[in-house]
Design a protein around this motif. Sequence first.
Motif, PDB file in Angstrom:
ATOM      1  N   SER A  17       0.744  -1.349  -0.052  1.00  9.91           N
ATOM      2  CA  SER A  17      -0.192   0.235  -0.168  1.00  9.91           C
ATOM      3  C   SER A  17       1.094   1.294  -0.081  1.00  9.91           C
ATOM      4  CB  SER A  17      -0.907   0.364   0.944  1.00  9.91           C
ATOM      5  OG  SER A  17       0.006   0.126   2.161  1.00  9.91           O
ATOM      6  N   LEU A  18       2.045   1.626   0.244  1.00 12.15           N
ATOM      7  CA  LEU A  18       3.176   1.924   0.368  1.00 12.15           C
ATOM      8  C   LEU A  18       3.718   2.113  -1.235  1.00 12.15           C
ATOM      9  CD1 LEU A  18       3.909   2.444   4.379  1.00 12.15           C
ATOM     10  CD2 LEU A  18       2.073   3.591   3.723  1.00 12.15           C
ATOM     11  N   ALA A  19       3.847   1.591  -1.459  1.00 14.36           N
ATOM     12  CA  ALA A  19       4.431   1.243  -2.989  1.00 14.36           C
ATOM     13  C   ALA A  19       4.442   2.549  -3.910  1.00 14.36           C
ATOM     14  CB  ALA A  19       4.664  -0.215  -3.438  1.00 14.36           C
ATOM     15  N   HIS A  20       3.416   3.070  -4.261  1.00 11.15           N
ATOM     16  CA  HIS A  20       3.218   4.374  -4.700  1.00 11.15           C
ATOM     17  C   HIS A  20       3.675   5.051  -4.305  1.00 11.15           C
ATOM     18  CE1 HIS A  20       0.460   5.607  -1.723  1.00 11.15           C
ATOM     19  NE2 HIS A  20       0.087   6.515  -1.770  1.00 11.15           N
ATOM     20  N   LEU A  21       4.338   5.434  -2.680  1.00 14.81           N
ATOM     21  CA  LEU A  21       5.252   6.596  -3.127  1.00 14.81           C
ATOM     22  C   LEU A  21       6.375   6.661  -3.615  1.00 14.81           C
ATOM     23  CD1 LEU A  21       4.655   6.588   0.997  1.00 14.81           C
ATOM     24  CD2 LEU A  21       3.199   7.692  -0.599  1.00 14.81           C
ATOM     25  N   ALA A  22       7.193   5.401  -3.922  1.00 17.34           N
ATOM     26  CA  ALA A  22       8.357   5.174  -4.228  1.00 17.34           C
ATOM     27  C   ALA A  22       8.292   6.259  -5.509  1.00 17.34           C
ATOM     28  CB  ALA A  22       8.514   3.660  -4.588  1.00 17.34           C
ATOM     29  N   GLY A  23       6.719   5.667  -6.536  1.00 12.33           N
ATOM     30  CA  GLY A  23       6.853   6.374  -7.860  1.00 12.33           C
ATOM     31  C   GLY A  23       6.800   8.049  -7.561  1.00 12.33           C
ATOM     32  N   ASP A  24       5.759   8.567  -6.839  1.00 10.02           N
ATOM     33  CA  ASP A  24       5.363   9.694  -6.201  1.00 10.02           C
ATOM     34  C   ASP A  24       6.986  10.562  -6.390  1.00 10.02           C
ATOM     35  OD1 ASP A  24       2.800   9.531  -6.808  1.00 10.02           O
ATOM     36  OD2 ASP A  24       2.679   9.222  -4.563  1.00 10.02           O
ATOM     37  N   LEU A  25       7.829   9.283  -5.225  1.00  6.89           N
ATOM     38  CA  LEU A  25       9.367  10.957  -4.676  1.00  6.89           C
ATOM     39  C   LEU A  25      10.163  10.420  -5.808  1.00  6.89           C
ATOM     40  CD1 LEU A  25      10.875  10.958  -2.367  1.00  6.89           C
ATOM     41  CD2 LEU A  25      12.084   9.321  -2.800  1.00  6.89           C
ATOM     42  N   ARG A  26      10.421   9.597  -7.025  1.00  8.61           N
ATOM     43  CA  ARG A  26      10.810   9.336  -7.615  1.00  8.61           C
ATOM     44  C   ARG A  26      10.189  10.975  -9.430  1.00  8.61           C
ATOM     45  NH1 ARG A  26      13.417   5.541 -12.139  1.00  8.61           N
ATOM     46  NH2 ARG A  26      13.362   6.941 -14.193  1.00  8.61           N
ATOM     47  N   ARG A  27       8.694  10.791  -9.738  1.00  5.48           N
ATOM     48  CA  ARG A  27       7.882  11.755  -9.449  1.00  5.48           C
ATOM     49  C   ARG A  27       8.951  13.390  -9.475  1.00  5.48           C
ATOM     50  NH1 ARG A  27       4.828   7.964 -10.355  1.00  5.48           N
ATOM     51  NH2 ARG A  27       3.549   8.300  -8.673  1.00  5.48           N
ATOM     52  N   THR A  28       8.841  13.827  -8.043  1.00  4.45           N
ATOM     53  CA  THR A  28       8.428  15.083  -7.112  1.00  4.45           C
ATOM     54  C   THR A  28      10.501  14.762  -7.658  1.00  4.45           C
ATOM     55  OG1 THR A  28       7.565  14.306  -5.720  1.00  4.45           O
ATOM     56  CG2 THR A  28       8.704  15.950  -5.134  1.00  4.45           C
ATOM     57  N   VAL A  29      11.243  13.815  -7.697  1.00  4.44           N
ATOM     58  CA  VAL A  29      13.177  14.435  -7.362  1.00  4.44           C
ATOM     59  C   VAL A  29      13.238  14.843  -9.379  1.00  4.44           C
ATOM     60  CG1 VAL A  29      15.153  13.014  -7.644  1.00  4.44           C
ATOM     61  CG2 VAL A  29      13.427  12.713  -5.584  1.00  4.44           C
ATOM     62  N   ALA A  30      12.024  13.776 -10.145  1.00  2.00           N
ATOM     63  CA  ALA A  30      12.948  14.280 -11.374  1.00  2.00           C
ATOM     64  C   ALA A  30      11.821  15.964 -11.884  1.00  2.00           C
ATOM     65  CB  ALA A  30      11.305  13.496 -12.539  1.00  2.00           C
ATOM     66  N   ALA A  31      10.759  15.793 -11.500  1.00  2.00           N
ATOM     67  CA  ALA A  31      10.312  17.565 -10.905  1.00  2.00           C
ATOM     68  C   ALA A  31      11.621  18.388 -11.022  1.00  2.00           C
ATOM     69  CB  ALA A  31       9.536  17.364 -10.867  1.00  2.00           C
ATOM     70  N   ARG A  32      11.927  17.950  -9.494  1.00  3.46           N
ATOM     71  CA  ARG A  32      13.021  19.502  -8.717  1.00  3.46           C
ATOM     72  C   ARG A  32      14.161  19.086  -9.833  1.00  3.46           C
ATOM     73  NH1 ARG A  32      17.305  18.731  -5.588  1.00  3.46           N
ATOM     74  NH2 ARG A  32      16.742  16.539  -4.607  1.00  3.46           N
ATOM     75  N   LEU A  33      14.887  18.197 -10.357  1.00  9.15           N
ATOM     76  CA  LEU A  33      15.975  17.886 -11.163  1.00  9.15           C
ATOM     77  C   LEU A  33      16.000  18.887 -12.632  1.00  9.15           C
ATOM     78  CD1 LEU A  33      17.250  14.405 -10.426  1.00  9.15           C
ATOM     79  CD2 LEU A  33      18.438  16.433  -9.696  1.00  9.15           C
ATOM     80  N   MET A  34      14.552  18.569 -13.714  1.00  7.74           N
ATOM     81  CA  MET A  34      14.520  19.055 -14.517  1.00  7.74           C
ATOM     82  C   MET A  34      14.612  20.835 -14.424  1.00  7.74           C
ATOM     83  SD  MET A  34      13.972  17.048 -16.251  1.00  7.74           S
ATOM     84  CE  MET A  34      13.244  18.065 -18.035  1.00  7.74           C
ATOM     85  N   ARG A  35      13.903  21.320 -12.887  1.00  5.51           N
ATOM     86  CA  ARG A  35      13.446  22.733 -12.825  1.00  5.51           C
ATOM     87  C   ARG A  35      15.044  22.917 -12.408  1.00  5.51           C
ATOM     88  NH1 ARG A  35       8.893  21.232  -9.261  1.00  5.51           N
ATOM     89  NH2 ARG A  35      10.899  21.533  -7.601  1.00  5.51           N
TER      90      ARG A  35
END
Length: 100
Positions: A17-35
């Motif tokens: 049930s917490l697995a989606h957090l890893a995907g959210d973390l990757r998207r958040t980090v990806a967005a920050r690195l892209m910025r």
Amino acid sequence: MNHRTKLLATKPQSIRSLAHLAGDLRRTVAARLMREFGVRVPPPLIRRVLDEAVEVAQETGFPNLFFPALAEEKARLVFASLDDHHHPFDHSSRSLQTAA
């Protein structure tokens, strides 16, 4: 204790049930690195940075803890490498100018 707190306290969440957090973390980090690096580092390289950071983080036993820092460190290394390649003669031209 209110009803919601009681429900959260009595129902432990499974790892799945917490697995989606890893995907959210990757998207958040990806967005920050892209910025931060997206102007100089092409998106395919940022995706590669993220993939490699995930691989290394998995080896630590605490992937979600180490992933953001590893991704940022790898992105900075790529950025520095690209910056060095765009100015390969700057260091020598500076030394020539000071020698003259």
